[in-house]
Design an enzyme around this catalytic site. Structure first.
Site, PDB file in Angstrom:
ATOM      1  N   ARG C  59       0.820  -1.209   0.000  1.00  0.00           N
ATOM      2  CA  ARG C  59       0.000   0.000   0.000  1.00  0.00           C
ATOM      3  C   ARG C  59       0.857   1.263   0.000  1.00  0.00           C
ATOM      4  O   ARG C  59       0.658   2.163  -0.815  1.00  0.00           O
ATOM      5  CB  ARG C  59      -0.907   0.011   1.225  1.00  0.00           C
ATOM      6  N   THR C  60       1.789   1.346   0.930  1.00  0.00           N
ATOM      7  CA  THR C  60       2.635   2.532   1.002  1.00  0.00           C
ATOM      8  C   THR C  60       3.415   2.697  -0.295  1.00  0.00           C
ATOM      9  O   THR C  60       3.534   3.800  -0.836  1.00  0.00           O
ATOM     10  CB  THR C  60       3.603   2.417   2.194  1.00  0.00           C
ATOM     11  N   LYS C  90      22.987 -10.414   1.994  1.00  0.00           N
ATOM     12  CA  LYS C  90      24.347 -10.924   2.187  1.00  0.00           C
ATOM     13  C   LYS C  90      25.078 -10.150   3.268  1.00  0.00           C
ATOM     14  O   LYS C  90      26.299 -10.134   3.320  1.00  0.00           O
ATOM     15  CB  LYS C  90      25.120 -10.877   0.873  1.00  0.00           C
ATOM     16  N   ARG C 112      11.628   1.778   2.778  1.00  0.00           N
ATOM     17  CA  ARG C 112      11.091   1.062   3.929  1.00  0.00           C
ATOM     18  C   ARG C 112      12.249   0.227   4.464  1.00  0.00           C
ATOM     19  O   ARG C 112      12.823  -0.576   3.723  1.00  0.00           O
ATOM     20  CB  ARG C 112       9.936   0.161   3.486  1.00  0.00           C
ATOM     21  N   HIS C 140       6.949   6.080  11.052  1.00  0.00           N
ATOM     22  CA  HIS C 140       6.336   6.040   9.735  1.00  0.00           C
ATOM     23  C   HIS C 140       5.763   7.442   9.517  1.00  0.00           C
ATOM     24  O   HIS C 140       4.557   7.651   9.524  1.00  0.00           O
ATOM     25  CB  HIS C 140       5.236   4.978   9.717  1.00  0.00           C
TER      26      HIS C 140
END
Lengths: 325, 325, 325
Positions: C59-60, C90, C112, C140
């Site tokens: 959604r974001t 890694k 994110r 957020h």
């Protein structure tokens, strides 16, 4: 033009919603025009697609994205695996997802839905057009349209065609969507060729009977390969538990063999939604009747035609008019 | 200009296909030009890339996508994990995949292939150019090109360079692609510095012998750090089972330590294909000889140069002509 | 305009960095303008975003991508799951990742981040603006901004608002980011309604006390539903181990029931960051006070405003000036 139920929007949800004039007067000639056009164009400049695939289907997704791109439109967001990656994984209903995506001002949503029936549910709440790129084991309407376009391009008609559908017939959206669509034509002859455990469903048989489509069941392609205009092969869906016995694996029985090629009509074609496995050996590719790669490419043209009709409904008729001159 | 075997198309499949004039007269000056240019341009307007990664390699993929975008081209479709997401997962052959993608009218395919040799197979059937962004443990030619460009930018030459290749030398496309390319230059001196269990393969040693490239093997970077012009570090690929003993973990033995910095030539450089782990501690970053972030950025310019040469072959020479004036 | 610490770049990292004039004089009026504007525009033509999601948050991500696209900018690269797919898997540090991405000439990175604090670390080393689209369980900030914008659009103010925050209060970035931001307003009244095991953290309580925000804790929404201007519902995060007892599942206690609707103020609103589960039954959607889909849509406008302010800082003031005439 393309109507789904009583929505005012041109959603593409199931094969049956298409009337024959839509195919012959709009989708097919537009697809022809697009295919034969040399240059790229900007018909869809300024339009934005969300490509929302709850389950991966790279082939379908790439063809829709390329279709949008070649027409000058933009794929503004694309997800390959929304069932796993999106809030759908947190139990969100398809209605909520669509309502939220609707708030983001895209012009169109192409969706692959994990659950049968979710494409129709999506259309119910959406204020932008939805194209169903497959919903569970239910439908895959653009696949059926490209199949019909492929037959039409080859034979110049769909009426009176004899089609052998071969392989795993009880597991596929493709077969279901195609069979439902064939019910709209006349004098079609269907040969269902499958192992006993993969026979086509009774719902489709009843639908065909109701629409007076003649069909029969066989357990060896060799019996009718010489009669068919189209041999439509499908993959055995081992990931859904389908398995062939050694006997059923006999070359030519549920697969194309050299003998199949020998007895097929010279003007017939072999189709396959792809990916294929052993049901069409690679040497078949060089036979001029091998039509599956053309069929895949036709998917691009049909999808371009649909996008054009949905997003710029005035342009199709304009092109048609010019073509008639 | 860029020829791969007898194809008429400018595929980029393996390091060895590049002749030195292509590097010095085309790729490197174009990359220089692109790097020094202030504005963005639209050289590739109207061209479309499919970014087809069967295995994730976000860094390589983002640099190709940004390269396309900065030149005004379009990444029309991008998949991060096609082995898992596409019909490749259903056992489709690479030939079938490429033939189908070819039907979608992209201008170029950048591919990361899970299986060694699949890039070459893809090129065989493709009617659009393929750039190999890594195929199994085989090759990663654009990595080798950006490595060479980094050395060339620093030293103004590649001939007569002394290079220490350090770390896990038997597991990497990077080392293999670089070593094959170095075979084309003269008076190169190679120091292979690795634990016994991670020695470079015999195929490469034979190739170097045949091309009269001088090489030796060491088990401590300290022995030759003072001699090398380039110390090319690599990561121990623990995900492929490589492990260092406590002894081998001694700082400076297969890693950069303060002592390495102390004995290195003032004009030498440290390179690394990244991601790094403990083989280059973070304090090394502030040393002016740390060149790995410049190296990564060079990847963008080299890939832009390649895209330009492949998709608009007339533009490169035009730019070269203007530069000479 | 938007300042994060002593960086010269307009990063968006945490809620607290926003001063009230930035909200009321820039972000909110710009979001209003964008929302009410009929046509699309090309303000961000020639700008390029990297959409770097280490964890999926479709959604974001879709709202940022659509925001960029609607303003004429380009999302040049987008990854849905970089933690699993990129070299981050890694063991690469966030600093290395950002330094490398910086070399690719994008104009902005929306990220994110899997780990709390990584957004701030990213900003420290980045030479392009970073927008934090969520970092671990930390912040957020664009969610908090869209929440405030939603309240502002409805009530014309944020001061003196009474807000009930309901549900799983100790697990969410959303609640944390919102509470920190509310500390900047005066005469706010907060009702925290949650099961004992999901109470809001002491850090936030201390912050609120310090900023003289009045708050109380409840274990039944019914007790204060009649007083609140805003009932802000949240999902029980079962994936983090939160579970409700049968008693706590009583309709109306930590969920909206018909009774909640009966006693709520006629001018109040129900918000939810979505996805929702049973805490808001579907029949609530038709109540005019259901504001969660509007709230989601506001996310688009707020993000468009932020992108505009960051990437083309001259355009916002120009628009403001025109609006005042």
């Amino acid at each position: 033009m393309i109507k789904y139920q009583d929505s005012h929007l041109p959603h593409v949800i199931q094969t049956q919603q298409f009337e024959l004039p839509t195919l012959f007067d709009s989708i097919f000639p537009l697809a022809d025009h697009i295919r034969l056009e040399t240059g790229k164009n900007e018909y869809l400049k300024g339009t934005r697609m969300i490509s929302w695939f709850e389950e991966p289907s790279t082939r379908t997704q790439v063809s829709f994205s390329m279709a949008m791109s070649l027409l000058g439109g933009e794929v503004s967001f694309s997800t390959e695996n929304a069932s796993q990656f999106s809030s759908r994984a947190k139990g969100e209903s398809i209605s909520d997802t669509i309502k939220i995506l609707n708030g983001y001002h895209a012009d169109l949503l192409v969706g692959r839905f994990a659950k049968a029936g979710d494409a129709a549910k999506a259309a119910t709440v959406s204020n932008i057009p939805i194209i169903n790129a497959g919903d569970g084991n239910n439908q895959h309407p653009t696949q059926a349209l490209l199949d019909l376009y492929t037959i039409f391009r080859k034979f110049g008609r769909i009426d009176s065609i004899k089609i052998a559908l071969v392989g795993d017939l009880n597991n596929g959206r493709t077969i279901k969507s195609l069979a439902y669509m064939l019910g709209k034509f006349s004098n079609i002859r269907l040969y269902f060729v499958s192992p006993l455990s993969m026979r086509i469903g009774d719902d489709i048989k009843m639908y065909l009977d109701k629409h007076e489509i003649s069909w029969d069941e066989y357990d060896d392609l060799g019996n009718i390969a010489s009669e068919a205009d189209v041999i439509y092969m499908t993959r055995i869906q081992t990931e859904r538990g389908s398995v062939l016995t050694d006997d059923e694996l006999t070359p030519g029985r549920f697969s194309i063999s050299q003998k199949t090629l020998d007895i097929m009509q010279p003007g017939a074609i072999i189709m396959h939604p792809l990916p294929r496995q052993q049901e069409i050996p690679e040497y078949v590719d060089s036979d001029p009747r091998a039509h599956y790669f053309v069929q895949a490419e036709n998917g691009l043209y049909v999808r371009m035609a649909l996008l054009l009709m949905i997003l710029r409904p005035a342009i199709g008729p304009m092109i048609m008019k010019q073509l008639k001159r």
